[in-house]
Motif scaffolding. Structure first.
Motif, PDB file in Angstrom:
ATOM      1  N   SER A   2      -7.592   6.756  -6.030  1.00 38.58           N
ATOM      2  CA  SER A   2      -9.031   6.482  -6.043  1.00 38.58           C
ATOM      3  C   SER A   2      -9.420   5.669  -7.269  1.00 38.58           C
ATOM      4  CB  SER A   2      -9.823   7.793  -5.993  1.00 38.58           C
ATOM      5  OG  SER A   2      -9.690   8.528  -7.195  1.00 38.58           O
ATOM      6  N   ALA A   3      -8.808   5.971  -8.412  1.00 32.73           N
ATOM      7  CA  ALA A   3      -9.136   5.231  -9.638  1.00 32.73           C
ATOM      8  C   ALA A   3      -8.687   3.773  -9.536  1.00 32.73           C
ATOM      9  CB  ALA A   3      -8.485   5.915 -10.835  1.00 32.73           C
ATOM     10  N   LEU A   4      -7.450   3.581  -9.084  1.00 27.23           N
ATOM     11  CA  LEU A   4      -6.919   2.220  -8.985  1.00 27.23           C
ATOM     12  C   LEU A   4      -7.646   1.400  -7.927  1.00 27.23           C
ATOM     13  CD1 LEU A   4      -3.070   2.923  -9.197  1.00 27.23           C
ATOM     14  CD2 LEU A   4      -4.466   1.777 -10.923  1.00 27.23           C
ATOM     15  N   GLU A   5      -7.812   1.988  -6.745  1.00 28.69           N
ATOM     16  CA  GLU A   5      -8.409   1.223  -5.654  1.00 28.69           C
ATOM     17  C   GLU A   5      -9.905   1.004  -5.851  1.00 28.69           C
ATOM     18  OE1 GLU A   5      -7.084   1.681  -1.633  1.00 28.69           O
ATOM     19  OE2 GLU A   5      -5.454   3.008  -2.254  1.00 28.69           O
ATOM     20  N   ALA A   6     -10.551   1.913  -6.575  1.00 27.18           N
ATOM     21  CA  ALA A   6     -11.963   1.688  -6.888  1.00 27.18           C
ATOM     22  C   ALA A   6     -12.121   0.450  -7.765  1.00 27.18           C
ATOM     23  CB  ALA A   6     -12.546   2.916  -7.595  1.00 27.18           C
ATOM     24  N   GLU A   7     -11.264   0.335  -8.758  1.00 25.20           N
ATOM     25  CA  GLU A   7     -11.334  -0.842  -9.635  1.00 25.20           C
ATOM     26  C   GLU A   7     -11.010  -2.114  -8.871  1.00 25.20           C
ATOM     27  OE1 GLU A   7     -12.477  -1.149 -12.735  1.00 25.20           O
ATOM     28  OE2 GLU A   7     -13.053   0.953 -12.413  1.00 25.20           O
ATOM     29  N   MET A   8     -10.051  -2.032  -7.956  1.00 27.13           N
ATOM     30  CA  MET A   8      -9.694  -3.221  -7.179  1.00 27.13           C
ATOM     31  C   MET A   8     -10.808  -3.613  -6.217  1.00 27.13           C
ATOM     32  SD  MET A   8      -5.579  -2.982  -6.514  1.00 27.13           S
ATOM     33  CE  MET A   8      -5.466  -1.219  -6.196  1.00 27.13           C
ATOM     34  N   ALA A   9     -11.506  -2.630  -5.668  1.00 25.77           N
ATOM     35  CA  ALA A   9     -12.651  -2.950  -4.807  1.00 25.77           C
ATOM     36  C   ALA A   9     -13.739  -3.636  -5.627  1.00 25.77           C
ATOM     37  CB  ALA A   9     -13.194  -1.676  -4.163  1.00 25.77           C
ATOM     38  N   ARG A  69     -14.774 -12.196   2.833  1.00 27.59           N
ATOM     39  CA  ARG A  69     -15.627 -11.556   3.848  1.00 27.59           C
ATOM     40  C   ARG A  69     -14.970 -11.593   5.223  1.00 27.59           C
ATOM     41  NH1 ARG A  69     -19.507 -14.528   0.609  1.00 27.59           N
ATOM     42  NH2 ARG A  69     -20.883 -13.045  -0.484  1.00 27.59           N
ATOM     43  N   LEU A  70     -14.365 -12.718   5.551  1.00 31.48           N
ATOM     44  CA  LEU A  70     -13.715 -12.868   6.854  1.00 31.48           C
ATOM     45  C   LEU A  70     -12.537 -11.898   6.998  1.00 31.48           C
ATOM     46  CD1 LEU A  70     -13.323 -14.365   9.540  1.00 31.48           C
ATOM     47  CD2 LEU A  70     -11.915 -16.044   8.302  1.00 31.48           C
ATOM     48  N   ILE A  71     -11.710 -11.814   5.969  1.00 35.58           N
ATOM     49  CA  ILE A  71     -10.538 -10.931   6.013  1.00 35.58           C
ATOM     50  C   ILE A  71     -10.950  -9.478   6.174  1.00 35.58           C
ATOM     51  CG2 ILE A  71      -8.630 -10.000   4.633  1.00 35.58           C
ATOM     52  CD1 ILE A  71      -8.337 -12.832   3.430  1.00 35.58           C
ATOM     53  N   LEU A  72     -11.931  -9.045   5.406  1.00 36.42           N
ATOM     54  CA  LEU A  72     -12.343  -7.645   5.473  1.00 36.42           C
ATOM     55  C   LEU A  72     -13.030  -7.327   6.801  1.00 36.42           C
ATOM     56  CD1 LEU A  72     -13.566  -6.957   1.827  1.00 36.42           C
ATOM     57  CD2 LEU A  72     -11.376  -6.386   2.902  1.00 36.42           C
ATOM     58  N   ARG A  73     -13.783  -8.267   7.327  1.00 40.74           N
ATOM     59  CA  ARG A  73     -14.416  -8.041   8.632  1.00 40.74           C
ATOM     60  C   ARG A  73     -13.352  -7.899   9.728  1.00 40.74           C
ATOM     61  NH1 ARG A  73     -18.681  -5.307   8.824  1.00 40.74           N
ATOM     62  NH2 ARG A  73     -19.968  -5.843   7.028  1.00 40.74           N
ATOM     63  N   GLU A  74     -12.316  -8.691   9.648  1.00 33.29           N
ATOM     64  CA  GLU A  74     -11.224  -8.580  10.622  1.00 33.29           C
ATOM     65  C   GLU A  74     -10.560  -7.211  10.530  1.00 33.29           C
ATOM     66  OE1 GLU A  74      -8.677 -11.823   9.691  1.00 33.29           O
ATOM     67  OE2 GLU A  74      -9.785 -13.271  10.935  1.00 33.29           O
ATOM     68  N   ARG A  75     -10.364  -6.722   9.297  1.00 35.20           N
ATOM     69  CA  ARG A  75      -9.736  -5.407   9.115  1.00 35.20           C
ATOM     70  C   ARG A  75     -10.631  -4.295   9.668  1.00 35.20           C
ATOM     71  NH1 ARG A  75      -6.688  -8.827   7.987  1.00 35.20           N
ATOM     72  NH2 ARG A  75      -5.030  -8.839   6.425  1.00 35.20           N
ATOM     73  N   ALA A 124      -5.357  -4.996   2.106  1.00 36.72           N
ATOM     74  CA  ALA A 124      -6.117  -6.244   2.008  1.00 36.72           C
ATOM     75  C   ALA A 124      -7.016  -6.242   0.775  1.00 36.72           C
ATOM     76  CB  ALA A 124      -6.956  -6.443   3.269  1.00 36.72           C
ATOM     77  N   VAL A 125      -7.688  -5.115   0.531  1.00 30.78           N
ATOM     78  CA  VAL A 125      -8.543  -5.020  -0.665  1.00 30.78           C
ATOM     79  C   VAL A 125      -7.705  -5.184  -1.923  1.00 30.78           C
ATOM     80  CG1 VAL A 125     -10.072  -3.532  -2.010  1.00 30.78           C
ATOM     81  CG2 VAL A 125     -10.263  -3.582   0.487  1.00 30.78           C
ATOM     82  N   MET A 126      -6.516  -4.581  -1.934  1.00 28.55           N
ATOM     83  CA  MET A 126      -5.629  -4.721  -3.090  1.00 28.55           C
ATOM     84  C   MET A 126      -5.300  -6.183  -3.340  1.00 28.55           C
ATOM     85  SD  MET A 126      -2.896  -1.641  -2.418  1.00 28.55           S
ATOM     86  CE  MET A 126      -3.462  -0.031  -1.830  1.00 28.55           C
ATOM     87  N   ASP A 127      -4.912  -6.897  -2.278  1.00 24.97           N
ATOM     88  CA  ASP A 127      -4.552  -8.309  -2.421  1.00 24.97           C
ATOM     89  C   ASP A 127      -5.747  -9.147  -2.879  1.00 24.97           C
ATOM     90  OD1 ASP A 127      -1.956  -7.800  -1.655  1.00 24.97           O
ATOM     91  OD2 ASP A 127      -2.290  -8.311   0.448  1.00 24.97           O
ATOM     92  N   LEU A 128      -6.915  -8.842  -2.335  1.00 24.75           N
ATOM     93  CA  LEU A 128      -8.113  -9.621  -2.661  1.00 24.75           C
ATOM     94  C   LEU A 128      -8.614  -9.372  -4.080  1.00 24.75           C
ATOM     95  CD1 LEU A 128      -9.993  -9.148   0.729  1.00 24.75           C
ATOM     96  CD2 LEU A 128      -8.981 -11.288  -0.123  1.00 24.75           C
ATOM     97  N   SER A 129      -8.182  -8.266  -4.673  1.00 17.89           N
ATOM     98  CA  SER A 129      -8.638  -7.948  -6.030  1.00 17.89           C
ATOM     99  C   SER A 129      -8.052  -8.902  -7.069  1.00 17.89           C
ATOM    100  CB  SER A 129      -8.238  -6.516  -6.395  1.00 17.89           C
ATOM    101  OG  SER A 129      -6.842  -6.421  -6.651  1.00 17.89           O
TER     102      SER A 129
END
Length: 249
Positions: free
Chosen positions: A117-124, A136-142, A166-171
């Motif tokens: 939660s700590a790591l992924e919150a920061e990445m979000a 936006r397009l990538i996350l909408r597809e997911r 995907a969120v990790m990669d986009l961070s």
């Protein structure tokens, strides 16, 4: 003419790599389960060779691998000592999967969820801070993939994991992404981590992911962090199994 068929012993003999992997798994299991406690000295090489019925080469290679995982130290003349959990490489696939499979109290998975939660919150938050049309397009597809598979648990869970990756990669945070990816990909195969699905669990999970997407879409880093943290911790508590009692209780 001599038969070209392999002999029975040749067919049943395990390659040295497989033998070594088996011995290594048994040692990791024994250390994680506490059969060999922190500070304990392992049996001698000769004793282990006799116990496992393998060559000294296999035992030496196993000890080398255990050292690399931070689970033992080998000191010339003082023996091989088991290291405490604080020294283990807990991101090592074998170590992590063995810890999870032996997690009777779910303490490891509780800690894993907090770290995730700590790591992924920061990445979000990072993804929200740099959001663009492609993000936006990538996350909408997911999200659409998740919404389309709510009625199929295995497909939905895979779509859930793909969303987080995907969120990790986009961070853009490669270090945090590598750590979080190791945690989620090894935990997701554990029945203990999957837990129990309460009523409308997937619908709740989908709504939480949509909240993350809305925050990232708006470029609101603070709200994206909160939404991701609340989702990971809340989802874990919803599906968390009752803690097993220790033997004899």
């Amino acid at each position: 003419m001599p038969s070209s068929e392999p002999t029975a012993s040749a067919r049943t003999r395990r390659p040295i790599e497989r033998i070594g992997a088996t011995v290594l798994r048994e040692f990791v299991q024994a250390i994680v389960a506490g059969e060999y406690g922190p500070g304990q000295i392992l049996p001698t090489e000769a004793e282990l060779t006799a116990e496992f019925g393998v060559s000294r080469t296999v035992i030496r290679e196993t000890m080398k691998r255990l050292q690399e995982k931070g689970m033992i130290t080998v000191a010339q003349g003082r023996g091989t000592h088991v290291q405490p959990i604080t020294s283990w490489n807990v991101l090592d696939p074998l170590v992590l999967s063995t810890m999870i499979s032996n997690d009777r109290t779910l303490g490891v998975l509780d800690d894993l969820s907090v770290v995730r939660s700590a790591l992924e919150a920061e990445m979000a938050g990072d993804a929200a801070a740099t959001v663009d049309d492609q993000t936006r397009l990538i996350l909408r597809e997911r999200i659409e993939n998740m919404a389309e598979s709510v009625s199929d648990s295995s497909v939905f869970r895979d779509a859930d994991v793909q969303f987080h990756l995907a969120v990790m990669d986009l961070s853009g945070n490669a270090l945090a992404a590598n750590i979080a990816r190791a945690l989620i990909l090894h935990a997701v195969h554990s029945d203990r981590y999957t837990g129990l699905d309460p009523t409308r669990a997937f619908e709740l999970t989908l709504a939480e992911h949509e909240a993350v997407v809305e925050a990232i879409d708006a470029g609101d880093a603070r709200r994206a962090r909160e939404a991701m943290r609340d989702h990971i911790l809340g989802s874990w508590q919803r599906r968390r199994l009752p803690t097993e009692k220790s033997p004899g209780m």
